[in-house]
Design an enzyme around this catalytic site. Structure first.
Site, mmCIF file in Angstrom:
data_model
loop_
_atom_site.group_PDB
_atom_site.id
_atom_site.type_symbol
_atom_site.label_atom_id
_atom_site.label_comp_id
_atom_site.label_asym_id
_atom_site.label_seq_id
_atom_site.Cartn_x
_atom_site.Cartn_y
_atom_site.Cartn_z
ATOM 1 N N GLY A 378 -4.027 6.631 -1.409
ATOM 2 C CA GLY A 378 -4.494 7.850 -2.042
ATOM 3 C C GLY A 378 -4.192 7.904 -3.523
ATOM 4 O O GLY A 378 -3.657 6.966 -4.111
ATOM 5 N N ASP A 492 8.168 0.408 2.941
ATOM 6 C CA ASP A 492 7.351 0.017 1.773
ATOM 7 C C ASP A 492 8.196 0.030 0.497
ATOM 8 O O ASP A 492 7.826 0.647 -0.497
ATOM 9 C CB ASP A 492 6.142 0.937 1.629
ATOM 10 C CG ASP A 492 5.030 0.304 0.788
ATOM 11 O OD1 ASP A 492 5.021 -0.936 0.672
ATOM 12 O OD2 ASP A 492 4.191 1.036 0.257
#
Length: 688
Positions: A378, A492
């Site tokens: 995003g 991540d």
């Protein structure tokens, strides 16, 4: 003039001369266009008058109102408009390019409020024929099939609304100086220097509400300096240019060349318009009479057509009812614009939920000028909450409400309870139609990767800063794994997800992939997600994330920060190379410190650097059981426990595994090509 005509001298002139003279005087007062000083100076305040002085091709056209439209709101097209007469830029073919100045007013209209393709450019070239050039990211200037310089060398100032990695674009809202290529020699995000307070203010190249932008391009032939300046309409030319580059244009501009504009669209319908243009050789560009400029067309064509139909079809007696219907329509549309998805089970998460209207207002409708960054999950926008005036970062993430959204929101809100000085604070969320909006604390210094790789002109990080950032991230990760009430696996960890506040304190952020587990429970198998170069071997085989897969990524992060290199690099000679392989090779040579970032020029603590690099190799061990926990990592970094010596036999294990004694080499090196990525789980992204 009347006195002059009545003078004695004029009485002896023939009547035909007087008529011709009067017509010439009248022609100089035509609105919108005039020529001063011959062919080296002109000004268009609109293009209705003087349109015959332009050469148009492709979709370029001049409207009846005098607007120069380079593209026509269709996808995949290009258009050019050049001043018909070539301008003399040199006294001779081998001479020096003379000084010149120009100004123009433009607007880029798009059906989308924050997205357009692709861009436009002011161009100087020896010829006007760009028929072989391609649209989209090539801006109508280059052929997509050509690998070398164009056959029509050009100087251009591009106004680009799409980020194209093949041209090393910095973002999707930038201005660039191009020399016979679309990889700009100088570029910057669209902005202008405000002379009132000296600040740099962002500009959106896309006109969402009819905004116009002024551009000034000045070339000093003696100093060989190109200056490009931007400002919104109504603002005087700023004293400080946005771009300044020293390049001798004598090598690219011929003695006689054409000046004009080029524009192209991609898949999104866009319209590139020029409203005014002035140019001068060896002097300032003539001033533009803005009162004579044409108006931009309205973007709401369907609404305008509907109103005309209603005016014709409905009788006057129904006018009051029509007004009432329109009022109801506006109210409903306004409500739908801020409509959200809210279900009964979300009541328990109320304190953490923002209204969409609040976030829409905070980001001014998610305008591109507030865009902080974009990735596979995003876009992130800077915003200021209307009531509290708190600066926030708002991330827009697409989601499928049928796939575990309740569990995901529950985890998001649970993560919102995390409190640690080295974690980016998640303030809340909002769910609307097909997207989820996550609201975080705003980090003014940006992401760590910009400093490691010199992006956006960030300063070089000294060794003490790097070591402190490493300790900050380790502290945050230790809290996630062992100090909170549940085990949080980040999944991540990488430099671009480490954000720096105003005091350069590091905060681990972006919990879009994080998962929660109770302490002591078996971890469930999930899809492989993460970034290439940070993914542990066992995760790529089994899909099972654990705290030790986070430790593996942290090991890669240690090497990345110390060496100033990306985890995965590509070169023509060596193909794809892993950073851990390089450090391991130097460790075998006994020259580990030679891998430290060369930009530090030896200004670092050798013992500390060797400790961090060794710890990075330990954390990157192919067997998870051989990696330290984050508790042990903190002890090593703080000096509370001695770092174990690496045994050569133990560290040779990776080489043995590459000989496929135990595992397939591809699992360890992750040599996934761009074409094969489509067959992998969508959660994997390429590291920056």
């Amino acid at each position: 003039m009347l006195n002059f005509l009545q003078s004695r001298a004029m009485e002896h002139l023939p009547m035909s001369f007087l008529v011709a003279f009067l017509l010439l005087c009248l022609s100089l007062n035509l609105p919108g266009f005039c020529v001063a000083g011959g062919n080296d100076s002109f000004v268009f305040a609109g293009f209705a008058a003087g349109a015959e002085n332009l050469t148009l091709d492709g979709t370029a056209a001049v409207t009846r109102e005098g607007l120069l439209g380079l593209t026509n709101n269709e996808p995949g097209v290009k258009g050019h408009a050049f001043y018909r007469i070539p301008l003399q830029f040199k006294d001779s073919p081998n001479g020096t390019a003379q000084s010149f100045s120009l100004a123009f007013v433009f607007a880029i209209l798009s059906a989308s409020s924050d997205l357009s393709t692709d861009g436009m450019a002011f161009v100087i070239a020896p010829g006007k024929d760009f028929s072989n050039a391609s649209p989209a990211q090539y801006l109508g200037l280059l052929d997509s099939h050509s690998t070398g310089p164009s056959g029509n060398p050009f100087f251009a100032v591009e106004l680009d609304t799409i980020k194209n990695d093949e041209f090393q674009d910095i973002d999707d809202n930038h201005v660039g100086i191009d020399i016979d290529a679309l990889s700009s020699v100088e570029s910057s995000s669209a902005a202008f220097h405000d002379d009132k307070d000296g600040t740099l203010k962002n500009l959106s190249l896309i006109s969402t509400d009819g905004e116009l932008i002024q551009v000034w391009v000045d070339y000093d032939g003696e100093a060989k300096q190109i200056n490009v300046t931007l400002a919104p309409m109504g603002v005087a030319k700023p004293s400080k240019p946005l771009l300044s580059n020293t390049t001798d244009l004598s090598a690219v501009i011929t003695d006689h060349a054409y000046a004009g504009f080029s524009a192209a669209t991609g898949p999104i319908k866009s319209r590139h318009c020029v409203l005014a243009w002035s140019f001068a050789m060896n002097g300032p560009a003539p001033p533009i009479d803005f009162k004579k400029m044409p108006k931009l067309p309205h973007s709401g064509h369907n609404h305008k057509t509907l109103m005309k139909v209603l005016e014709i079809a409905l009788p006057a007696a129904a006018f009051v009812a029509l007004l009432a219907c329109i009022a109801v329509f506006v109210i409903v549309q306004r409500k739908l614009a801020y409509d959200e998805l809210r279900e009964d089970w979300e009541v328990e998460f109320g304190p953490h939920r923002f209204s969409y209207k609040e976030l829409f207002m905070a980001t001014e409708g998610f305008k591109s000028k507030h865009l902080l960054g974009a990735g596979g999950f995003g876009k992130v926008y800077k915003g200021v909450l209307p009531k509290s005036k708190l600066e926030v970062a708002v991330k827009r993430v697409s989601h499928d409400s049928s796939q575990g959204i309740k569990e995901f929101v529950s985890e998001v809100v649970s993560i919102g309870h995390l409190r640690h000085r080295n974690l980016v604070q998640l303030l809340g969320y909002c769910r609307r139609k097909g997207e989820l909006l996550l609201v975080y604390d705003y980090m003014p210094s940006g992401s760590l990767d910009k400093y490691l790789y010199g992006e956006e002109n960030k300063p070089l990080l000294e060794w003490p800063q790097r070591l402190q950032i490493i300790k900050d991230v380790a502290s945050g990760l230790y809290y996630l794994h062992e100090k909170w009430e549940q085990v949080v696996i980040h999944r991540d960890i990488k430099a671009s997800n480490v954000l720096l506040d105003g005091a350069m304190v590091a905060h681990l952020g972006d919990f879009g992939l994080a998962r929660l587990y109770d302490h002591g429970t078996d971890l469930q198998t999930t899809h492989v997600v993460g970034t290439m170069g940070y993914i542990a071997p066992e995760l790529s085989r089994t899909g099972k994330a654990s705290p030790l897969t986070d430790v593996f990524a942290f090991g890669t992060f240690l090497l990345e920060v110390t060496c100033g290199r990306r985890p995965v690099s590509n070169s023509v000679q060596h193909g794809r190379a892993m950073l851990v392989d390089r450090v391991l090779e130097y460790w075998h040579r006994g020259a580990l410190e030679e891998t430290v970032d060369s930009r530090l020029q030896g200004n670092y603590n050798v013992d500390e650097a060797r400790m961090v690099l060794t710890l990075g190799l330990m954390c990157s061990h192919p067997f998870p059981g051989e990696r330290p926990t984050m508790r042990q990592v903190m002890q090593y970094l703080d000096g509370d426990a001695p770092l174990p010596e690496l045994a050569p036999a133990n560290m040779s294990l990776l080489s043995l595994m590459r000989n496929q004694l135990s595992f397939d080499q591809s699992v360890l090196q992750y040599p996934w090509s761009a074409t094969s990525m489509g067959t992998m789980t969508p959660g994997i992204s390429v590291g920056r």
